[in-house]
Design a protein around this motif. Structure first.
Motif, PDB file in Angstrom:
ATOM      1  N   ASN A  96       6.875  -1.962 -27.267  1.00 51.41           N
ATOM      2  CA  ASN A  96       5.466  -1.769 -28.022  1.00 51.41           C
ATOM      3  C   ASN A  96       5.047  -2.526 -28.954  1.00 51.41           C
ATOM      4  OD1 ASN A  96       5.650  -0.201 -26.031  1.00 51.41           O
ATOM      5  ND2 ASN A  96       6.834   1.725 -26.907  1.00 51.41           N
ATOM      6  N   TRP A 121      -0.838  -3.316 -25.841  1.00 55.15           N
ATOM      7  CA  TRP A 121      -0.906  -2.857 -24.283  1.00 55.15           C
ATOM      8  C   TRP A 121      -2.604  -2.368 -24.754  1.00 55.15           C
ATOM      9  CZ3 TRP A 121       2.344  -3.173 -20.758  1.00 55.15           C
ATOM     10  CH2 TRP A 121       3.823  -2.717 -20.860  1.00 55.15           C
ATOM     11  N   LEU A 152      -5.051  -3.112 -21.166  1.00 55.89           N
ATOM     12  CA  LEU A 152      -5.753  -1.984 -21.040  1.00 55.89           C
ATOM     13  C   LEU A 152      -7.186  -2.305 -20.615  1.00 55.89           C
ATOM     14  CD1 LEU A 152      -5.460   0.648 -18.999  1.00 55.89           C
ATOM     15  CD2 LEU A 152      -5.229   1.680 -21.603  1.00 55.89           C
ATOM     16  N   PRO A 176      -6.839   2.973 -15.063  1.00 62.34           N
ATOM     17  CA  PRO A 176      -5.711   3.178 -15.746  1.00 62.34           C
ATOM     18  C   PRO A 176      -4.438   3.551 -14.260  1.00 62.34           C
ATOM     19  CG  PRO A 176      -7.146   4.643 -16.757  1.00 62.34           C
ATOM     20  CD  PRO A 176      -7.279   4.047 -15.497  1.00 62.34           C
ATOM     21  N   GLU A 177      -4.098   4.381 -13.739  1.00 58.51           N
ATOM     22  CA  GLU A 177      -2.997   4.434 -13.077  1.00 58.51           C
ATOM     23  C   GLU A 177      -3.051   3.542 -12.584  1.00 58.51           C
ATOM     24  OE1 GLU A 177      -6.193   6.158 -11.975  1.00 58.51           O
ATOM     25  OE2 GLU A 177      -6.356   7.220 -13.673  1.00 58.51           O
ATOM     26  N   TRP A 189      -0.656   1.340 -15.196  1.00 57.55           N
ATOM     27  CA  TRP A 189       0.087   1.700 -15.539  1.00 57.55           C
ATOM     28  C   TRP A 189       1.405   1.552 -14.263  1.00 57.55           C
ATOM     29  CZ3 TRP A 189       1.592   0.952 -20.357  1.00 57.55           C
ATOM     30  CH2 TRP A 189       0.554   1.224 -21.204  1.00 57.55           C
ATOM     31  N   ARG A 190       1.280   1.384 -13.017  1.00 58.05           N
ATOM     32  CA  ARG A 190       1.993   0.731 -11.877  1.00 58.05           C
ATOM     33  C   ARG A 190       1.932  -0.791 -11.771  1.00 58.05           C
ATOM     34  NH1 ARG A 190      -0.518   4.754  -9.379  1.00 58.05           N
ATOM     35  NH2 ARG A 190      -2.394   3.526  -8.203  1.00 58.05           N
TER      36      ARG A 190
END
Length: 63
Positions: free
Chosen positions: A4, A9, A13, A23-24, A27-28
Motif C-alpha cells: 500500500n 491506489w 482509481l 469502483p466495485e 477492486w475485482r
C-alpha cells in the motif's frame, strides 16, 4: 515497506473512473487486467512520410 505504501491506489482509481470502470469493478480487477486496460496498445508504428510517399507512388489512385 508495504504494498500500500508504494502502490498509487488513488491515482489508479481516478484513472479507472475516467475510463468508466465502477469502483466495485476496479477492486475485482487482477493486476494483469489492469495493465491490459491502461497500457498503450502494441502494434505497428505509424507510417512515416517517406513510406507514405513511396506507397502513393506505387499505388496512385488515378484521381
Amino acid at each position: 515497506m508495504t504494498l500500500n505504501a508504494v502502490t498509487p491506489w488513488g491515482e489508479m482509481l481516478r484513472i479507472a473512473a475516467q475510463m468508466g470502470v465502477a469502483p466495485e469493478a476496479f477492486w475485482r480487477l487482477s493486476l494483469k487486467e489492469w495493465r491490459m486496460l491502461t497500457e498503450a496498445p502494441r502494434g505497428a508504428a505509424p507510417m512515416g512520410r517517406t513510406a507514405l510517399k513511396r506507397l502513393m507512388e506505387d499505388w496512385p489512385d488515378g484521381g
